[in-house]
Structures are given as structure tokens and as C-alpha cells.
Design an enzyme around this catalytic site. Structure first.
Site, short mmCIF file in Angstrom:
data_model
loop_
_atom_site.label_atom_id
_atom_site.label_comp_id
_atom_site.label_asym_id
_atom_site.label_seq_id
_atom_site.Cartn_x
_atom_site.Cartn_y
_atom_site.Cartn_z
N HIS A 156 53.75 -39.19 -55.17
CA HIS A 156 53.17 -38.85 -53.87
C HIS A 156 53.21 -40.09 -52.98
O HIS A 156 52.55 -41.09 -53.27
CB HIS A 156 51.73 -38.38 -54.02
CG HIS A 156 51.60 -37.12 -54.82
ND1 HIS A 156 50.43 -36.78 -55.47
CD2 HIS A 156 52.48 -36.12 -55.08
CE1 HIS A 156 50.60 -35.62 -56.07
NE2 HIS A 156 51.84 -35.21 -55.88
N SER A 167 50.82 -40.26 -58.75
CA SER A 167 50.21 -40.32 -57.42
C SER A 167 49.51 -41.66 -57.26
O SER A 167 50.13 -42.70 -57.46
CB SER A 167 49.26 -39.13 -57.22
OG SER A 167 48.81 -39.08 -55.87
N THR A 168 48.21 -41.67 -56.97
CA THR A 168 47.49 -42.93 -56.73
C THR A 168 47.60 -43.85 -57.95
O THR A 168 47.27 -43.46 -59.06
CB THR A 168 46.01 -42.63 -56.45
OG1 THR A 168 45.91 -41.66 -55.41
CG2 THR A 168 45.29 -43.91 -56.03
N MET A 216 45.26 -38.75 -58.39
CA MET A 216 44.12 -37.91 -58.06
C MET A 216 44.53 -36.45 -58.05
O MET A 216 45.62 -36.10 -57.60
CB MET A 216 43.58 -38.30 -56.68
CG MET A 216 42.27 -37.65 -56.30
SD MET A 216 40.92 -38.35 -57.24
CE MET A 216 39.54 -37.40 -56.55
N ASP A 219 47.94 -31.95 -59.53
CA ASP A 219 49.37 -31.69 -59.35
C ASP A 219 50.15 -32.15 -60.58
O ASP A 219 50.01 -33.29 -61.03
CB ASP A 219 49.89 -32.40 -58.10
CG ASP A 219 51.29 -31.97 -57.73
OD1 ASP A 219 51.64 -30.81 -58.01
OD2 ASP A 219 52.03 -32.79 -57.15
#
Length: 346
Positions: free
Chosen positions: A188, A162-163, A277, A280
Site C-alpha cells: 500500500h 502495508s504500514t 494495518m 487486506d
């Protein structure tokens, strides 16, 4: 962070500076300490105001946002959230900025879309950026893969991020050879970015990198990136499947959905969870490990946001944590022919 996040807004449009300021000032945990119309003004403002986070426009006079970001990351690394248009050029430059080290990106409002709606997650992204780890921009090191390398043709590699994942995936996949294991990736990312992201990775990697399409066969030498938007990426019967379903852990596509699907394959497999973050992917990676997969997680020091890897590690899903520069070698070793039997993970 005990004090409000101090933000400097950099955009050549007075209207956009006003809109971003208004949105951020609605959050009591954020303080807009200044604005700048171009990188030259921003450079002075950074020295005077010492902000925690910068929001940075992509297209500006005197120096574009990417050039300015590169200077920031080399000389004074700090968290940056890019603010871009949804044009193809804007998308490409924004992805390049994420590769250089920008923490995240948001899209400017399309015509007729209220700023509050377009920037609905801007405040959250700014606060996440303030807690992220930003490192100086360095030359990327690629691993020379032995010409005799052979991936197990039945092996499936699944990666979730993600991030901070754009930079991490570029570092990892740029070291992949043309005969890498069949690889599926959920990052993401908005739908407008994933196809361009896959194209950029394809140019950097020895493997063939594409945005996943429903029914595509899982083949060695290929990396499949989950499309952003309305469907989850799964795998079944040796093929990619795009499944329309509700969000999972607030995401679509979801890393947990991908990992759980891979765990059901009954094939040799490796799971890797990268910077991001939230949680998930943690439970899905545990399912993979319980099904016999080898599992790796990015360590705290090299993660932009140590959320997803931490959650997976604390759940017992991660066999071993490694720094980003070491992950490519470890992944390829685990996916090589007979690697699981010959090289146990310490």
C-alpha cells in the site's frame, strides 16, 4: 491508548506548523503538545514534552529530517510520520526515512490544494503510529545465498504489505539472489512513491526489481511491484495484469486482489503477508493456502503494525509465523526446487 495521542510537530515553516496543528487539533483523540522549527529545537522538545508521535519535515536547516530520524531511531526510538513534498528529491528522502524506521508519510499540500484535503488521512496515520512498534535502528543482516540455490522456475511468490512494509520488504528482498522466484508484490503506497521504491529495492537486491507494467511476463529473477494509484495488480497466463477496478478493503492496489489472482494460477506458489494495518490480504492468502500454496506471516514482535498478519493468522491462512530476520531464508527455501516435498513447514 487511553489518553489523547501527544504529538510534536517539527517543520521549518511556521505556516506548515500552523496548518498541521490545525488539522490534528480537529481530532479529539490527538493533542498537539508542541512544535519545533528544526531538529535542534526538536531534540529539546522531545526531552521536555515526551511526545507519543513526531511529525517530521524532510528538508530543514541545521540537520535534514533523515539525519535527525536516524539519530532518533538509534538513541530514542519513537513513532515518526514524515511530512514531505512531492518532488523527486522529497520522494527519495521519504522512502529512505521509511527504510530507516519512520512509520508512515504524508505529502505536503500542492499549490492550490487545501491543507484539510491534502492532510485528510494525517490524523489517522498519527494514531496508527502511536500504536505501532518501533525498534532501534540496527545494521541490516543479509543472508549469503548458496551459489547452488535454484528456485523452481514455475514457482510464483506473492507478498503483501502495508504500514511498515517498506522496511520489511527491503530486509527480505536485499537477501534475494539473482535467480530468485518470480515475485509479485503489493505494498500500500501512493502512486508517486512506487517507481522510486522499486528502483531503491533494485539497487539493494540481487534480483531485478521493477514497477509492474501490464503484460510483463513473470520470470524468475524478477520482482514486480504493484504501481500505486488507479489499478490492481493481478497475474494471469504467466503475465502481470493491471486492472482498473474499485478499491478493495479501501485499497487500490489491494493485497487480496493479488493473492486471489495467484491462487487461480494452478502453479507452485508461496504467499507472504507482512506488517500492516487492517485485514487486506487475509482472505486472499486463505484462498492461496486452500489452493495448495505454502503461506507465511510476519510475527507480532517484528511487525510495525500487527494488523494484516494477525487477521490472516486468525483466519487460518498462515501456515507459520516468523520474525522478519527469518523470513528471507524461509521464503527462499519454500521456493527452491523440490523444497515443498523435501521441507515441510513445521
Amino acid at each position: 491508548m487511553s489518553h489523547p495521542v501527544r504529538v510534536l510537530i517539527v517543520d521549518d515553516s511556521a505556516t506548515m506548523r500552523s496548518l498541521i496543528s490545525a488539522v490534528l487539533r480537529r481530532d479529539p483523540e490527538i493533542s498537539v503538545v508542541g512544535t519545533a522549527a528544526d531538529p535542534l529545537e526538536a531534540r529539546t522538545a522531545i526531552k521536555e514534552l515526551n511526545p507519543d508521535v513526531i511529525t517530521l519535515d524532510v528538508e530543514m536547516p541545521n540537520m535534514n529530517g533523515l539525519e535527525f530520524l536516524e539519530k532518533i531511531m538509534r538513541l530514542r526510538p519513537m513513532p515518526v510520520v514524515m511530512v514531505s513534498t512531492l518532488t523527486q528529491a522529497g520522494t527519495d528522502v521519504t522512502l529512505a526515512a521509511l527504510e530507516v524506521g519512520a512509520v508512515d508519510a504524508v505529502a505536503k499540500p500542492a499549490p492550490g490544494v487545501p491543507a484539510q484535503e491534502a492532510f485528510a488521512d494525517l490524523a489517522d496515520k498519527v494514531k496508527i503510529a502511536a500504536r505501532s512498534r518501533v525498534r532501534p535502528l540496527e545494521a541490516r543482516e543479509t543472508r549469503a545465498v548458496d551459489g547452488a540455490y535454484r528456485a523452481d522456475p514455475n514457482h510464483v511468490l506473492a507478498i503483501g504489505a502495508s504500514t511498515g512494509g517498506v522496511e520489511a520488504l527491503l530486509n527480505i528482498l536485499s537477501a534475494f539472489p539473482a535467480n530468485c522466484p518470480a515475485t509479485v508484490v503489493t505494498q500500500h503506497m501512493p502512486a508517486t512513491f512506487t517507481r522510486s521504491f522499486a528502483a531503491r529495492l533494485d539497487k539493494a537486491s540481487g534480483a531485478t526489481v521493477t514497477e509492474a507494467v501490464d503484460g510483463a511476463p513473470l520470470m524468475p529473477g524478477h520482482v514486480y511491484i504493484a504501481p500505486g494509484g488507479e489499478k490492481h495488480l493481478e497475474v494471469a497466463n504467466g503475465r502481470c495484469r493491471l486492472v482498473a477496478a474499485d478499491t478493495v478493503n479501501g485499497h487500490r492496489p489491494s493485497v487480496d486482489v493479488l493473492f486471489n489472482a495467484v491462487a487461480r494460477l494452478g502453479r507452485p506458489m508461496t504467499g507472504v503477508i507482512l506488517t500492516g494495518m487492517g485485514k487486506d490480504g487475509a482472505r486472499g492468502l486463505l484462498a492461496m493456502r486452500q489452493a495448495g500454496a505454502r503461506t507465511l506471516g510476519q510475527d507480532e514482535a517484528s511487525s510495525v503494525v500487527y494488523g494484516m498478519p494477525r487477521a490472516a493468522f486468525e483466519l487460518g491462512a498462515v501456515e507459520r509465523q516468523l520474525s522478519l530476520p527469518r523470513l528471507s531464508s524461509a521464503i527462499l527455501d519454500l521456493c527452491a526446487v523440490h523444497a515443498a516435498a523435501a521441507k515441510p513447514v513445521a
